[in-house]
Design an enzyme around this catalytic site. Structure first.
Site, PDB file in Angstrom:
ATOM      1  N   VAL B 106       0.825  -1.216   0.000  1.00 25.33           N
ATOM      2  CA  VAL B 106       0.000   0.000   0.000  1.00 25.33           C
ATOM      3  C   VAL B 106       0.858   1.263   0.000  1.00 25.33           C
ATOM      4  O   VAL B 106       0.432   2.305  -0.517  1.00 25.33           O
ATOM      5  CB  VAL B 106      -0.999  -0.008   1.183  1.00 25.33           C
ATOM      6  CG1 VAL B 106      -0.302   0.197   2.520  1.00 25.33           C
ATOM      7  CG2 VAL B 106      -2.094   1.038   0.970  1.00 25.33           C
ATOM      8  N   GLU B 164      -7.719  -2.241   5.800  1.00 23.19           N
ATOM      9  CA  GLU B 164      -7.478  -2.775   7.145  1.00 23.19           C
ATOM     10  C   GLU B 164      -6.280  -3.719   7.174  1.00 23.19           C
ATOM     11  O   GLU B 164      -5.843  -4.204   6.148  1.00 23.19           O
ATOM     12  CB  GLU B 164      -8.707  -3.523   7.644  1.00 23.19           C
ATOM     13  CG  GLU B 164      -9.365  -4.468   6.650  1.00 23.19           C
ATOM     14  CD  GLU B 164      -8.475  -5.494   6.010  1.00 23.19           C
ATOM     15  OE1 GLU B 164      -7.710  -6.151   6.752  1.00 23.19           O
ATOM     16  OE2 GLU B 164      -8.529  -5.663   4.775  1.00 23.19           O
ATOM     17  N   GLY B 306      -5.709  -7.032   1.170  1.00 28.02           N
ATOM     18  CA  GLY B 306      -6.187  -6.079   2.162  1.00 28.02           C
ATOM     19  C   GLY B 306      -5.277  -4.872   2.212  1.00 28.02           C
ATOM     20  O   GLY B 306      -4.739  -4.451   1.183  1.00 28.02           O
ATOM     21  N   GLU B 307      -5.149  -4.263   3.413  1.00 26.87           N
ATOM     22  CA  GLU B 307      -4.317  -3.068   3.658  1.00 26.87           C
ATOM     23  C   GLU B 307      -4.631  -1.923   2.687  1.00 26.87           C
ATOM     24  O   GLU B 307      -3.773  -1.094   2.408  1.00 26.87           O
ATOM     25  CB  GLU B 307      -2.816  -3.416   3.682  1.00 26.87           C
ATOM     26  CG  GLU B 307      -2.166  -3.818   2.377  1.00 26.87           C
ATOM     27  CD  GLU B 307      -0.668  -4.191   2.513  1.00 26.87           C
ATOM     28  OE1 GLU B 307       0.133  -3.694   1.692  1.00 26.87           O
ATOM     29  OE2 GLU B 307      -0.302  -4.963   3.417  1.00 26.87           O
ATOM     30  N   ALA B 308      -5.864  -1.887   2.189  1.00 24.96           N
ATOM     31  CA  ALA B 308      -6.331  -0.848   1.257  1.00 24.96           C
ATOM     32  C   ALA B 308      -5.678  -0.915  -0.116  1.00 24.96           C
ATOM     33  O   ALA B 308      -5.849  -0.004  -0.936  1.00 24.96           O
ATOM     34  CB  ALA B 308      -6.168   0.569   1.836  1.00 24.96           C
TER      35      ALA B 308
END
Lengths: 340, 340
Positions: B106, B164, B306-308
């Site tokens: 990210v 997240e 994940g992790e945006a």
């Protein structure tokens, strides 16, 4: 482009006999690094594949997309006089002017992606012949258009986006697909710029008639191109070949561009290994075409504009693949635990 | 965030009673301009819709994406101790360190998209309770996490990407989906970071047991969150609400983020009208969830990180929508003919 420009189909076939493959060392270096990066294996999905593919076809690791180049080829089609488009054929030339003036969608997208955009006009005042009456092109003119497309590929382009402008060219694309893949004309004819049912019926019938007329003459994919194609589609075919020879990965746009690419695929089943398809067009023939050539598009955003717009929209995805691959920390560097 | 931070579920429900709608004037200005631009109507597909949606939810025309903001919320889950993930729970904190140090996916994607990235830790040393044994959170703690998420939304953010980090949180997401949408636990349980068949069976059984245990207590979506959720999911719910109040359009990431968003949708069927879903995760429950909340993802690239990461990858598409909408010439400006 270091090659001598081919002047005949025989010379073009000669180029095809010696297409380079991927750089397995660079590709292997990419897969080796991938396994070390701070994420579950495979969690970046196609971004990972794109990074490996770029490395293998750029012949370097890490891969980089710093000099993307967008080539839009414009040509006019005799078939346009038969009312197959929602727009008059004049629009091809008007849109070329719009590209030069910076007012088209592809201009905005290229600026955003920091890509160099160049438009190549192919004798806009001399459209191809109406292919329901005669082959669209003579071999000499077709080969010249292919050679012109090859010239667009300069050394040092790390990513080449290809697209087209040509009123009537989804009719040409559909005829090429019908000739290459069979099925019914209705499988390959779509609404293009947005034609109504009556025009779509006419377009479909013309496509069917054209393929039937030229069937005996279309002895191979280059003959399909000559009989049913257009100058801009020939140029795209040339650019795909030249990019392969120059080891520039290619991003293909929508349906018309895809039909030109399908001809390369028909000439050599591995002829598109250095190409990725940017997006799936709304034009229904495009999804069918992609299935036949074994390509999965990166984007599916209901676009149907052409002019390389979808290809350029995919550049940030390829840059993202490179950025993650090059910039991410390894598990060891970051002190992150591996699987429990 | 101009609101007073809510401290109870009743106060959060109060915020929901007064959610602003889209700015119809700005949206209307976008559709009016769209019709003038040099392309066939609709030819830019979802890019056109995105431009109109951004205008309506930013409340301005033309829409702009100049200050995208990425908020990644991190929390720990008691359920992680039950062996539902391929990675130990320590990895949540280690990855937060990696985000701060700039080594995660990210980070690279945010830099490329020129987006501000901030990571919000939610009591990483105090995981939620194992929700097979007791409700994951007390109302007070859950409301505090929601309020913390709301605080992440500052004035002037023109696009908010949410994501997240939390080992075990696809188990929580699956339990939330099972509680909200029904079906079988196996419909909602996936391999997350990449678990094997044995762990997937265990995960599925735990999800089923947890939802059965809490069924009587889960009287509404906030109670579902309290019983089965996590602090980072509560924070995402809060950020979605605060963005709505602040008129910031939101880009949602994958499955865990989607489960938090699904709670908002369950609270108010129009509660996600200011949100777009960036991508479809590999996690099979995500596609099911998106169908239930009526959202079509922008990207489908086999990601599951994940992790945006997916949300940030979509920023260039939103920038492209704005660039085309604002920068393209009109037919009149460019002297391009309309339909024949």
């Amino acid at each position: 482009m270091n090659q001598t420009a081919p002047a005949t189909f025989a010379e073009i076939r000669g180029l095809l006999s010696d297409l380079p493959g991927p750089d397995l060392k660079a590709g292997g270096a990419a897969t080796a690094r991938e396994a070390l990066l701070t994420k579950p294996p495979g969690a970046l999905g196609r971004l990972e594949e794109l990074a490996h593919w770029l490395a293998a076809w750029q012949g370097r690791h890490p891969p980089r997309v710093e000099r993307p180049y967008v080539a839009v080829f414009a040509g006019n089609h005799g078939i346009a006089a038969r009312g197959v488009s929602a727009y008059p054929a004049d629009v091809t030339k008007q849109m070329v002017r719009n590209f030069i003036d910076g007012g088209a969608a592809v201009n905005q997208l290229s600026a955003l992606a920091e890509a160099d955009l160049r438009v190549y006009e192919l004798a806009l005042d001399e459209p191809t012949r109406d292919f329901t009456q005669a082959p669209a092109m003579e071999e000499e003119d077709c080969a010249r258009a292919i050679a012109y497309g090859m010239m667009a590929v300069e050394a040092g382009i790390d990513l080449l986006c290809l697209g087209e402008m040509g009123i009537g060219n989804t009719t040409s694309a559909a005829a090429i697909c019908l000739a290459l893949f069979g099925g019914a004309a209705a499988d390959w004819a779509g609404r293009g710029t947005g034609i109504d049912d009556a025009r779509l019926s006419r377009k479909t019938a013309l496509i069917e008639a054209a393929v039937a007329k030229h069937r005996p003459a279309m002895t191979d994919p280059l003959e399909v191109l000559r009989c049913l194609g257009g100058f801009e589609l020939a140029a795209i075919l040339g650019a795909i070949l030249a990019a392969r020879l120059a080891r520039s990965p290619v991003v293909l746009d929508g349906y018309a561009c895809g039909a030109a690419a399908a001809l390369v695929h028909a000439l050599d089943g591995h002829g598109l290994d250095h190409c990725v398809v940017a997006h799936k067009s709304v034009e229904p023939g495009h999804a069918r075409l992609l299935e036949r050539i074994g390509q999965r598009p990166l984007l599916d955003l209901d676009m149907r504009l052409g002019e390389a717009s979808g290809a350029v929209l995919a550049i940030p995805l390829l840059k993202a693949a490179c950025a993650c691959h090059s910039g991410m920390a390894t598990f060891a560097e970051a002190g992150v635990s591996g699987p429990a």
